[in-house]
Write a protein that holds these residues in place. Structure first.
Motif, PDB file in Angstrom:
ATOM      1  N   PHE A  88      31.349  -3.229 -42.180  1.00  0.00           N
ATOM      2  CA  PHE A  88      32.483  -3.143 -41.259  1.00  0.00           C
ATOM      3  C   PHE A  88      32.536  -1.782 -40.576  1.00  0.00           C
ATOM      4  O   PHE A  88      32.642  -1.678 -39.346  1.00  0.00           O
ATOM      5  CB  PHE A  88      33.786  -3.412 -42.018  1.00  0.00           C
ATOM      6  CG  PHE A  88      35.023  -3.158 -41.214  1.00  0.00           C
ATOM      7  CD1 PHE A  88      35.434  -4.040 -40.227  1.00  0.00           C
ATOM      8  CD2 PHE A  88      35.797  -2.023 -41.440  1.00  0.00           C
ATOM      9  CE1 PHE A  88      36.589  -3.810 -39.477  1.00  0.00           C
ATOM     10  CE2 PHE A  88      36.947  -1.782 -40.698  1.00  0.00           C
ATOM     11  CZ  PHE A  88      37.332  -2.678 -39.712  1.00  0.00           C
ATOM     12  N   HIS A  89      32.446  -0.706 -41.377  1.00  0.00           N
ATOM     13  CA  HIS A  89      32.573   0.629 -40.808  1.00  0.00           C
ATOM     14  C   HIS A  89      31.311   1.080 -40.079  1.00  0.00           C
ATOM     15  O   HIS A  89      31.396   1.893 -39.154  1.00  0.00           O
ATOM     16  CB  HIS A  89      32.971   1.623 -41.892  1.00  0.00           C
ATOM     17  CG  HIS A  89      34.400   1.504 -42.296  1.00  0.00           C
ATOM     18  ND1 HIS A  89      35.429   1.969 -41.516  1.00  0.00           N
ATOM     19  CD2 HIS A  89      34.976   0.933 -43.382  1.00  0.00           C
ATOM     20  CE1 HIS A  89      36.580   1.703 -42.110  1.00  0.00           C
ATOM     21  NE2 HIS A  89      36.339   1.085 -43.243  1.00  0.00           N
ATOM     22  N   ALA A  90      30.178   0.556 -40.451  1.00  0.00           N
ATOM     23  CA  ALA A  90      28.948   0.910 -39.741  1.00  0.00           C
ATOM     24  C   ALA A  90      28.978   0.400 -38.303  1.00  0.00           C
ATOM     25  O   ALA A  90      28.409   1.019 -37.397  1.00  0.00           O
ATOM     26  CB  ALA A  90      27.739   0.340 -40.475  1.00  0.00           C
ATOM     27  N   LEU A  91      29.653  -0.730 -38.098  1.00  0.00           N
ATOM     28  CA  LEU A  91      29.712  -1.333 -36.765  1.00  0.00           C
ATOM     29  C   LEU A  91      30.995  -1.003 -35.994  1.00  0.00           C
ATOM     30  O   LEU A  91      31.092  -1.285 -34.805  1.00  0.00           O
ATOM     31  CB  LEU A  91      29.595  -2.856 -36.882  1.00  0.00           C
ATOM     32  CG  LEU A  91      28.238  -3.391 -37.369  1.00  0.00           C
ATOM     33  CD1 LEU A  91      28.327  -4.892 -37.611  1.00  0.00           C
ATOM     34  CD2 LEU A  91      27.140  -3.074 -36.368  1.00  0.00           C
ATOM     35  N   ALA A  92      31.954  -0.395 -36.689  1.00  0.00           N
ATOM     36  CA  ALA A  92      33.272  -0.173 -36.075  1.00  0.00           C
ATOM     37  C   ALA A  92      33.197   0.666 -34.804  1.00  0.00           C
ATOM     38  O   ALA A  92      33.989   0.476 -33.881  1.00  0.00           O
ATOM     39  CB  ALA A  92      34.210   0.493 -37.077  1.00  0.00           C
TER      40      ALA A  92
ATOM     41  N   GLN B  74      30.807   0.626 -32.653  1.00  0.00           N
ATOM     42  CA  GLN B  74      29.960  -0.020 -31.648  1.00  0.00           C
ATOM     43  C   GLN B  74      30.661  -1.179 -30.946  1.00  0.00           C
ATOM     44  O   GLN B  74      30.501  -1.372 -29.733  1.00  0.00           O
ATOM     45  CB  GLN B  74      28.675  -0.528 -32.311  1.00  0.00           C
ATOM     46  CG  GLN B  74      27.874   0.559 -33.014  1.00  0.00           C
ATOM     47  CD  GLN B  74      26.670  -0.006 -33.750  1.00  0.00           C
ATOM     48  OE1 GLN B  74      26.118  -1.037 -33.365  1.00  0.00           O
ATOM     49  NE2 GLN B  74      26.264   0.660 -34.811  1.00  0.00           N
ATOM     50  N   ARG B  75      31.430  -1.963 -31.704  1.00  0.00           N
ATOM     51  CA  ARG B  75      32.064  -3.133 -31.095  1.00  0.00           C
ATOM     52  C   ARG B  75      33.200  -3.622 -31.985  1.00  0.00           C
ATOM     53  O   ARG B  75      33.354  -3.177 -33.123  1.00  0.00           O
ATOM     54  CB  ARG B  75      31.037  -4.266 -30.922  1.00  0.00           C
ATOM     55  CG  ARG B  75      30.409  -4.753 -32.218  1.00  0.00           C
ATOM     56  CD  ARG B  75      29.393  -5.851 -31.955  1.00  0.00           C
ATOM     57  NE  ARG B  75      28.699  -6.293 -33.151  1.00  0.00           N
ATOM     58  CZ  ARG B  75      29.173  -7.168 -34.020  1.00  0.00           C
ATOM     59  NH1 ARG B  75      30.383  -7.721 -33.826  1.00  0.00           N
ATOM     60  NH2 ARG B  75      28.471  -7.529 -35.077  1.00  0.00           N
TER      61      ARG B  75
ATOM     62  N   ASN C 144      42.972  -2.540 -40.958  1.00  0.00           N
ATOM     63  CA  ASN C 144      42.067  -1.554 -40.380  1.00  0.00           C
ATOM     64  C   ASN C 144      41.273  -2.048 -39.166  1.00  0.00           C
ATOM     65  O   ASN C 144      40.390  -1.334 -38.689  1.00  0.00           O
ATOM     66  CB  ASN C 144      41.075  -1.079 -41.455  1.00  0.00           C
ATOM     67  CG  ASN C 144      41.750  -0.319 -42.570  1.00  0.00           C
ATOM     68  OD1 ASN C 144      41.992   0.875 -42.472  1.00  0.00           O
ATOM     69  ND2 ASN C 144      42.060  -1.026 -43.657  1.00  0.00           N
ATOM     70  N   GLN C 145      41.598  -3.220 -38.655  1.00  0.00           N
ATOM     71  CA  GLN C 145      40.818  -3.751 -37.538  1.00  0.00           C
ATOM     72  C   GLN C 145      40.964  -2.924 -36.265  1.00  0.00           C
ATOM     73  O   GLN C 145      40.180  -3.069 -35.327  1.00  0.00           O
ATOM     74  CB  GLN C 145      41.208  -5.202 -37.261  1.00  0.00           C
ATOM     75  CG  GLN C 145      42.670  -5.410 -36.923  1.00  0.00           C
ATOM     76  CD  GLN C 145      42.988  -6.887 -36.711  1.00  0.00           C
ATOM     77  OE1 GLN C 145      42.280  -7.596 -35.990  1.00  0.00           O
ATOM     78  NE2 GLN C 145      44.050  -7.363 -37.359  1.00  0.00           N
ATOM     79  N   HIS C 146      41.962  -2.035 -36.233  1.00  0.00           N
ATOM     80  CA  HIS C 146      42.158  -1.183 -35.059  1.00  0.00           C
ATOM     81  C   HIS C 146      41.143  -0.049 -34.975  1.00  0.00           C
ATOM     82  O   HIS C 146      41.023   0.616 -33.941  1.00  0.00           O
ATOM     83  CB  HIS C 146      43.554  -0.565 -35.115  1.00  0.00           C
ATOM     84  CG  HIS C 146      43.739   0.339 -36.302  1.00  0.00           C
ATOM     85  ND1 HIS C 146      44.002  -0.145 -37.574  1.00  0.00           N
ATOM     86  CD2 HIS C 146      43.664   1.692 -36.426  1.00  0.00           C
ATOM     87  CE1 HIS C 146      44.096   0.860 -38.416  1.00  0.00           C
ATOM     88  NE2 HIS C 146      43.898   1.993 -37.755  1.00  0.00           N
ATOM     89  N   ILE C 147      40.411   0.216 -36.048  1.00  0.00           N
ATOM     90  CA  ILE C 147      39.478   1.354 -36.081  1.00  0.00           C
ATOM     91  C   ILE C 147      38.391   1.160 -35.038  1.00  0.00           C
ATOM     92  O   ILE C 147      37.766   0.103 -34.963  1.00  0.00           O
ATOM     93  CB  ILE C 147      38.861   1.505 -37.487  1.00  0.00           C
ATOM     94  CG1 ILE C 147      39.947   1.938 -38.472  1.00  0.00           C
ATOM     95  CG2 ILE C 147      37.717   2.521 -37.475  1.00  0.00           C
ATOM     96  CD1 ILE C 147      39.471   2.044 -39.903  1.00  0.00           C
ATOM     97  N   ARG C 148      38.154   2.201 -34.251  1.00  0.00           N
ATOM     98  CA  ARG C 148      37.163   2.132 -33.176  1.00  0.00           C
ATOM     99  C   ARG C 148      36.164   3.282 -33.228  1.00  0.00           C
ATOM    100  O   ARG C 148      35.532   3.608 -32.244  1.00  0.00           O
ATOM    101  CB  ARG C 148      37.868   2.141 -31.802  1.00  0.00           C
ATOM    102  CG  ARG C 148      38.680   0.897 -31.516  1.00  0.00           C
ATOM    103  CD  ARG C 148      37.788  -0.332 -31.329  1.00  0.00           C
ATOM    104  NE  ARG C 148      38.560  -1.514 -31.025  1.00  0.00           N
ATOM    105  CZ  ARG C 148      39.075  -2.333 -31.950  1.00  0.00           C
ATOM    106  NH1 ARG C 148      38.880  -2.076 -33.231  1.00  0.00           N
ATOM    107  NH2 ARG C 148      39.771  -3.396 -31.593  1.00  0.00           N
TER     108      ARG C 148
END
Length: 252
Positions: free
Chosen positions: A47-51, A53-54, A97-101
């Protein structure tokens, strides 16, 4: 000597547990909750590795969690209580945590710190760049949420703070545990004096272990969950035999 938080904690809790685990290296039964924790950690890593990127979809995380079961031959993991438990934890984390960008500064970072004569090893789950500086985040799946004073006194967090400073030259403004079941991040700060105390404690523990010839058992409430209790004379009148070990090799 190579030490980690787990080794230091084991010795400080019960010297005999340390000896049986890290010197004699007796066989230990698998710990179910450890495999469960690894699965959850793996999904959070993705999740955090891709956060940065998209945007990540919940279905992606659920599928990754499902695949972690199928890799061990479990074709229909959805029927298992463990699967449902993990899926609920991950769903709650995703919603919070879905708001993490942004991608973390460090993710699953393995460290090695030379504190001669001790080498401190371990891994940081996540290091984030926060508005006030760097934050070290360690995941916990325990059902019990501790008191704040317990977090402030955590040796594990102080060791992680030390590791980031020594290996990356970064001083964490906050270090804390993210309790996944409760979606709560409990954090503390580490002062300069606490940094020095932590280094001294690591070296003192190293020296004490080297000099210890008895590794006296320390009986307590933790004995019930001890993975090496079958070999402990303090816990059973007929302990399993322990093969002799090369003590010198156990220091590395």
């Amino acid at each position: 000597m190579h030490l980690s938080y787990s080794k230091i904690a084991a010795y400080r809790q019960c010297p005999q547990r340390y000896r049986l685990t890290y010197i004699n290296r007796v066989p230990r039964p698998p710990i179910p909750h450890m495999a469960f924790a690894r699965r959850v950690h793996t999904v959070l890593h993705g999740f955090h590795a891709l956060a940065g990127q998209r945007r990540i979809q919940w279905e992606e995380l659920l599928q990754e969690y499902r695949m972690s079961f199928r890799e061990t031959g479990e074709l229909h993991p959805e029927d298992a209580p463990e699967f449902r438990d993990g899926a609920e934890i991950l769903k709650g984390y995703f919603e919070a945590n879905q708001h993490i960008r942004q991608a973390p500064a460090l993710l699953e970072y393995r460290f090695r710190v030379d504190l001669f004569p001790t080498v401190l090893t371990g891994a940081l789950d996540r290091v984030e760049v926060a508005p006030t500086g760097y934050e070290i985040i360690d995941y916990k799946i325990s059902r019990r949420l501790p008191e704040q004073h317990e977090v402030e006194g955590s040796l594990q967090l102080r060791l992680y703070h030390l590791a980031l400073r020594e290996t990356q030259g970064l001083r964490a403004e906050r270090v804390g545990f993210y309790y996944l079941r409760q979606n709560r991040f409990l954090a503390t700060e580490v002062s300069s004096s606490q940094e020095k105390e932590t280094v001294e404690l690591v070296r003192e523990t190293d020296a004490t272990i080297r000099q210890d010839r008895e590794f006296t058992p320390c009986v307590g409430t933790w004995c019930g969950g001890c993975p090496v209790a079958r070999y402990c004379s303090a816990r059973t009148p007929d302990p399993l035999p322990v093969a002799p070990a090369n003590r010198q090799m156990a220091l590395f």
